[in-house]
Design a protein around this motif. Structure first.
Motif, PDB file in Angstrom:
ATOM      1  N   VAL A   1       7.009 -18.207  -8.943  1.00 34.94           N
ATOM      2  CA  VAL A   1       7.320 -18.387  -7.521  1.00 34.94           C
ATOM      3  C   VAL A   1       8.519 -17.517  -7.128  1.00 34.94           C
ATOM      4  O   VAL A   1       9.562 -17.554  -7.790  1.00 34.94           O
ATOM      5  CB  VAL A   1       7.646 -19.878  -7.222  1.00 34.94           C
ATOM      6  N   ASP A   2       8.374 -16.746  -6.073  1.00 28.71           N
ATOM      7  CA  ASP A   2       9.499 -15.937  -5.583  1.00 28.71           C
ATOM      8  C   ASP A   2       9.533 -15.980  -4.064  1.00 28.71           C
ATOM      9  O   ASP A   2       8.558 -16.384  -3.426  1.00 28.71           O
ATOM     10  CB  ASP A   2       9.383 -14.492  -6.090  1.00 28.71           C
ATOM     11  N   ASP A   3      10.658 -15.555  -3.479  1.00 26.57           N
ATOM     12  CA  ASP A   3      10.749 -15.629  -2.022  1.00 26.57           C
ATOM     13  C   ASP A   3      10.066 -14.429  -1.354  1.00 26.57           C
ATOM     14  O   ASP A   3       9.204 -14.607  -0.497  1.00 26.57           O
ATOM     15  CB  ASP A   3      12.201 -15.816  -1.542  1.00 26.57           C
ATOM     16  N   VAL A   4      10.424 -13.210  -1.757  1.00 29.20           N
ATOM     17  CA  VAL A   4       9.847 -12.030  -1.105  1.00 29.20           C
ATOM     18  C   VAL A   4       9.197 -11.131  -2.154  1.00 29.20           C
ATOM     19  O   VAL A   4       9.809 -10.841  -3.191  1.00 29.20           O
ATOM     20  CB  VAL A   4      10.940 -11.225  -0.352  1.00 29.20           C
ATOM     21  N   LEU A   5       7.992 -10.694  -1.898  1.00 27.83           N
ATOM     22  CA  LEU A   5       7.347  -9.701  -2.771  1.00 27.83           C
ATOM     23  C   LEU A   5       7.438  -8.343  -2.090  1.00 27.83           C
ATOM     24  O   LEU A   5       7.026  -8.183  -0.933  1.00 27.83           O
ATOM     25  CB  LEU A   5       5.890 -10.076  -3.019  1.00 27.83           C
ATOM     26  N   TYR A   6       7.991  -7.357  -2.823  1.00 29.73           N
ATOM     27  CA  TYR A   6       8.244  -6.038  -2.227  1.00 29.73           C
ATOM     28  C   TYR A   6       7.615  -4.987  -3.151  1.00 29.73           C
ATOM     29  O   TYR A   6       6.401  -4.848  -3.187  1.00 29.73           O
ATOM     30  CB  TYR A   6       9.760  -5.910  -2.050  1.00 29.73           C
TER      31      TYR A   6
ATOM     32  N   GLY B   1       4.871  -5.961   1.595  1.00 28.80           N
ATOM     33  CA  GLY B   1       4.210  -4.676   1.344  1.00 28.80           C
ATOM     34  C   GLY B   1       5.077  -3.701   0.557  1.00 28.80           C
ATOM     35  O   GLY B   1       6.027  -4.109  -0.088  1.00 28.80           O
ATOM     36  N   HIS B   2       4.725  -2.410   0.582  1.00 30.52           N
ATOM     37  CA  HIS B   2       5.443  -1.323  -0.117  1.00 30.52           C
ATOM     38  C   HIS B   2       5.395  -1.461  -1.635  1.00 30.52           C
ATOM     39  O   HIS B   2       6.381  -1.213  -2.321  1.00 30.52           O
ATOM     40  CB  HIS B   2       6.915  -1.252   0.326  1.00 30.52           C
ATOM     41  N   ARG B   3       4.244  -1.862  -2.155  1.00 26.77           N
ATOM     42  CA  ARG B   3       4.132  -2.056  -3.598  1.00 26.77           C
ATOM     43  C   ARG B   3       4.238  -0.728  -4.340  1.00 26.77           C
ATOM     44  O   ARG B   3       3.674   0.275  -3.905  1.00 26.77           O
ATOM     45  CB  ARG B   3       2.793  -2.727  -3.929  1.00 26.77           C
ATOM     46  N   GLU B   4       4.955  -0.734  -5.459  1.00 24.92           N
ATOM     47  CA  GLU B   4       5.033   0.445  -6.326  1.00 24.92           C
ATOM     48  C   GLU B   4       4.270   0.213  -7.629  1.00 24.92           C
ATOM     49  O   GLU B   4       4.147   1.117  -8.451  1.00 24.92           O
ATOM     50  CB  GLU B   4       6.507   0.776  -6.621  1.00 24.92           C
ATOM     51  N   LEU B   5       3.792  -1.009  -7.818  1.00 19.44           N
ATOM     52  CA  LEU B   5       3.041  -1.360  -9.023  1.00 19.44           C
ATOM     53  C   LEU B   5       1.820  -2.183  -8.611  1.00 19.44           C
ATOM     54  O   LEU B   5       1.844  -2.835  -7.566  1.00 19.44           O
ATOM     55  CB  LEU B   5       3.917  -2.197  -9.979  1.00 19.44           C
ATOM     56  N   PRO B   6       0.768  -2.162  -9.431  1.00 19.92           N
ATOM     57  CA  PRO B   6      -0.451  -2.887  -9.047  1.00 19.92           C
ATOM     58  C   PRO B   6      -0.318  -4.395  -9.235  1.00 19.92           C
ATOM     59  O   PRO B   6      -0.833  -4.963 -10.189  1.00 19.92           O
ATOM     60  CB  PRO B   6      -1.517  -2.298  -9.979  1.00 19.92           C
ATOM     61  N   ILE B   7       0.392  -5.030  -8.328  1.00 17.02           N
ATOM     62  CA  ILE B   7       0.622  -6.478  -8.417  1.00 17.02           C
ATOM     63  C   ILE B   7       0.196  -7.134  -7.105  1.00 17.02           C
ATOM     64  O   ILE B   7       0.526  -6.635  -6.022  1.00 17.02           O
ATOM     65  CB  ILE B   7       2.106  -6.765  -8.742  1.00 17.02           C
ATOM     66  N   LYS B   8      -0.569  -8.221  -7.216  1.00 17.90           N
ATOM     67  CA  LYS B   8      -1.120  -8.866  -6.027  1.00 17.90           C
ATOM     68  C   LYS B   8      -0.887 -10.374  -6.128  1.00 17.90           C
ATOM     69  O   LYS B   8      -1.237 -10.977  -7.133  1.00 17.90           O
ATOM     70  CB  LYS B   8      -2.619  -8.563  -5.970  1.00 17.90           C
ATOM     71  N   PRO B   9      -0.281 -10.966  -5.108  1.00 17.94           N
ATOM     72  CA  PRO B   9      -0.009 -12.404  -5.183  1.00 17.94           C
ATOM     73  C   PRO B   9      -1.259 -13.256  -4.987  1.00 17.94           C
ATOM     74  O   PRO B   9      -2.210 -12.835  -4.312  1.00 17.94           O
ATOM     75  CB  PRO B   9       0.981 -12.634  -4.035  1.00 17.94           C
TER      76      PRO B   9
ATOM     77  N   PRO C   1       4.027  -7.094   7.550  1.00 20.11           N
ATOM     78  CA  PRO C   1       4.098  -5.644   7.379  1.00 20.11           C
ATOM     79  C   PRO C   1       5.478  -5.159   7.848  1.00 20.11           C
ATOM     80  O   PRO C   1       5.898  -5.519   8.949  1.00 20.11           O
ATOM     81  CB  PRO C   1       2.989  -5.121   8.296  1.00 20.11           C
ATOM     82  N   THR C   2       6.170  -4.416   6.989  1.00 19.83           N
ATOM     83  CA  THR C   2       7.528  -3.978   7.359  1.00 19.83           C
ATOM     84  C   THR C   2       7.639  -2.470   7.215  1.00 19.83           C
ATOM     85  O   THR C   2       6.839  -1.839   6.535  1.00 19.83           O
ATOM     86  CB  THR C   2       8.577  -4.593   6.405  1.00 19.83           C
ATOM     87  N   SER C   3       8.673  -1.915   7.860  1.00 21.53           N
ATOM     88  CA  SER C   3       8.997  -0.513   7.593  1.00 21.53           C
ATOM     89  C   SER C   3      10.045  -0.500   6.479  1.00 21.53           C
ATOM     90  O   SER C   3      10.621  -1.535   6.148  1.00 21.53           O
ATOM     91  CB  SER C   3       9.530   0.157   8.855  1.00 21.53           C
ATOM     92  N   ILE C   4      10.292   0.677   5.931  1.00 22.82           N
ATOM     93  CA  ILE C   4      11.138   0.766   4.737  1.00 22.82           C
ATOM     94  C   ILE C   4      12.592   0.405   5.064  1.00 22.82           C
ATOM     95  O   ILE C   4      13.349  -0.020   4.210  1.00 22.82           O
ATOM     96  CB  ILE C   4      10.985   2.174   4.093  1.00 22.82           C
TER      97      ILE C   4
END
Lengths: 305, 182
Positions: free
Chosen positions: B104-109, B139-147, B155-158
Motif C-alpha cells: 500500500v502506498d499513497d502516490v504511484l509515480y 502516471g509518468h511510469r518509468e518501469l512496467p508496474i501497474k496497480p 493525470p499530471t504534468s511533470i
C-alpha cells in the motif's frame, strides 16, 4: 570518519538510529540489501585486527559492497613502499571507501589529505576508534533508553586505549558522565581536561557507575613496566563478581574484546547476565553498516545534479 | 522549491469513501481475507494500510495483519541525490510465506519505489502473490508496474505533484494537486 571529535550529538544520534534499522537486516532470512552495490571498499589494515576487520567486512557484504582486504604483511609495504604510495596505488584502482587501521595516531588524517576516497578510521594507535565507541554507545542506549545522565566507568589501560578516547568524546557529547579508573601510570596526564573524573580505586568506580567498560590490558604494550605484574593488576583492577556484588545495583558490563580472562575480567563476570559483550559484537556490525551507508550513501555520482 | 495548490482533488468524506471502496475491492479480489496481509510503505502508505485494515475489520470482523516497509535501502537512485539518506523503520510482524500481500502506498509515480519495495518484500520472505494498492496514480511510469487497486487516477504534468494529506501526520484528510516551481 576520522574520529568522533568531528561529530555533533545530532550526528551521533543519526548514526545510532540508523544502526537500529541496520540491525533489523541482520535478523532477517536474507541478511543483505543492495544499497552499496557498485561501491568498492578496501579494508586497509596495517595493524593486525581480526575482530574489527571481520566486523567491517561483514557490514560491507551485508550492504552488497565489493570488498578488498589488504594487510601490511605480504604487501609492498614490507618491501619498503611508503604508506602513501600504497594508498595512492589502491585508489588508482578506483575504490570508493578506505577503512583504515594503523598503529600511528593521525594516519587516517594523513591519508584523507591525499586521497579522494572516503576514509573511515578503524583505529589509529592510541588516538581514536570511533566505530567501537559508537557500538558501545548503541549497546548502552539499548539497555538504558538514553545516554543522558548515565555514568560510565572506563576501567584499565586508558593510556594506550583509543577505545577510551573515542568513548570519552562520544559519551560526553551525548550527555553521559565518564569516570576513568586505573593505575595512575596508565591514566594520561591532563585527561581531566576532557571533563572526566579520575579514580585509582576500582571499588570507588563500581560504587558510582551504572556501567563498566573494561578495557583490555594490552599485553603486547606492557614492556615499559607500567605496573609490577599481571597478578598485582588483577588484584587491584580485575573486575570480579565479589567486587561487583558490593554495588548498590547491578552494573552493566562491557568489554571491547578480546578479553584476557582472569586478568582484567573474570569468567563469572564476562559470562554473567549483566554482561552485554556479545550484544556489542552484533551492534558492531550494525553500527559499521550505518556508518558506511551514511558516508557512502549521500554522495553525488559524477554528472548528478 | 516553491509549491502552489492548484486544486483540491479529494476532501475528507471522499477520502473515507475511497478507503472503503479499496477495502471492498481487496476482499472481493482475494475472495475473502484468508492469508491476506497488508504492507504499508513509509510514511503515509502505513496509515492508509491501517485504515484499510480497520475498514476490513468493520466489513468482515477479521483482523488483517499490517506491516511497515521502508524501501530506502533498495532504492537505485539514492546515490544520485545529495540529501542525507535516512532509513525509517521496517517491521513486518507476520510470516510472508504463502501470503497474499497487498503493498500500500499513497502516490504511484515512476514506479521505482514500488520496484524497491518488491525487492525488499522478497528479501523478507516468499509471498504467494503481491498486489499493489495506491491512493493516487499520477502516471509518468518509468518501469512496467501497474496497480491492482487505485483510489483515484490523476493525470499530471511533470511539474505538478500530488500531495496526500492524512490526519495522522497532517492537519486533514485530503488530496491536493500542487504546482511545483523547481
Amino acid at each position: 570518519m576520522l574520529g568522533l571529535a568531528d561529530y555533533s550529538s545530532d550526528e551521533i544520534q543519526t548514526i545510532l538510529d540508523t544502526s537500529l534499522q541496520m540491525r533489523d537486516i541482520l535478523d532477517r532470512p536474507v541478511k543483505k540489501v543492495p544499497t552499496l552495490r557498485g561501491v568498492t571498499v578496501v579494508n586497509l589494515f596495517l595493524e593486525n585486527s581480526t575482530r574489527t576487520r571481520t566486523s567491517f567486512e561483514l557490514a560491507e557484504k551485508r550492504l552488497s559492497a565489493d570488498t578488498l582486504n589488504f594487510s601490511a604483511s605480504g604487501s609492498a609495504l614490507s618491501k619498503g613502499e611508503t604508506m602513501l604510495d600504497t594508498a595512492l596505488n589502491i585508489e588508482a584502482m578506483k575504490v570508493d571507501v578506505v577503512v583504515m587501521r594503523h598503529k600511528s595516531p593521525g594516519s587516517p588524517h594523513f591519508l584523507a589529505r591525499h586521497l579522494e576516497s572516503i576514509i573511515i578510521n578503524a583505529g589509529d594507535g592510541r588516538h581514536e576508534h570511533p566505530t567501537q565507541a559508537l557500538l558501545d554507545m548503541l549497546t548502552l542506549r539499548d539497555k538504558y533508553g538514553s545516554l543522558k545522565g548515565l555514568r560510565v566507568a572506563l576501567v584499565g589501560d586508558i593510556l594506550h586505549s583509543r577505545v577510551a578516547m573515542s568513548n570519552i568524546i562520544g559519551l560526553k557529547r551525548m550527555g553521559a558522565e565518564v569516570i576513568v579508573c586505573g593505575p595512575s601510570t596508565l591514566i594520561p596526564r591532563g585527561i581531566e581536561r576532557m571533563g572526566v573524573e579520575i579514580t585509582n580505586h576500582l571499588d570507588d568506580a563500581i560504587q558510582r557507575a551504572d556501567a563498566l567498560n573494561i578495557l583490555r590490558i594490552q599485553l603486547e604494550r606492557q614492556t615499559a613496566g607500567l605496573f609490577p605484574s599481571l597478578r598485582e593488576y588483577h588484584k587491584y583492577f580485575g573486575v570480579t563478581r565479589a567486587r561487583l556484588e558490593k554495588a548498590s545495583s547491578p552494573l552493566t558490563i562491557l568489554h571491547p574484546g578480546p578479553m584476557n580472562r582472569g586478568i582484567e575480567i573474570t569468567s563469572d563476570v564476562a559470562d554473567s547476565e549483566h554482561s552485554v559483550i556479545l550484544q556489542q559484537v552484533t551492534n558492531g556490525v550494525a553500527v559499521r553498516m550505518a556508518v558506511l551507508y551514511l558516508l557512502a550513501g549521500g554522495r553525488a555520482e559524477p554528472g548528478a545534479q | 522549491m516553491q509549491t502552489k495548490i492548484k486544486a483540491k482533488l479529494v476532501d475528507a468524506a471522499g477520502f473515507s469513501r475511497t478507503i472503503t471502496r479499496i477495502a471492498h475491492e481487496i476482499i472481493e479480489r482475494n475472495r475473502g481475507t484468508e492469508s491476506l496481509g497488508l504492507v504499508g510503505m513509509q510514511t503515509r502508505g502505513v496509515f492508509i494500510a491501517r485504515r484499510v485494515a480497520a475498514k476490513i475489520r468493520e466489513i468482515e470482523s477479521i483482523d488483517v495483519p499490517v506491516g511497515i516497509l521502508d524501501a530506502t535501502l533498495y532504492r537505485d537512485d539514492y546515490r544520485t541525490s545529495l540529501r542525507q539518506p535516512s532509513v525509517q523503520q521496517t517491521d513486518i510482524p507476520f510470516d510472508l510465506y504463502d501470503m497474499n500481500v497487498v503493498l500500500v502506498d499513497d502516490v504511484l509515480y515512476t514506479g521505482r519505489t514500488v520496484r524497491a519495495a518488491l525487492e525488499a518484500i522478497m528479501d523478507n520472505g516468499r509471498p504467494k502473490r503481491v498486489q499493489l494498492a495506491v491512493m493516487v496514480d499520477r502516471g509518468h511510469r518509468e518501469l512496467p508496474i501497474k496497480p491492482d487497486f487505485i483510489g483515484k487516477n490523476v493525470p499530471t504534468s511533470i511539474n505538478e505533484e500530488v500531495q496526500v494529506r492524512m490526519t495522522e501526520v497532517d492537519d486533514e484528510d485530503a488530496i491536493y494537486l500542487v504546482e511545483v516551481d523547481k
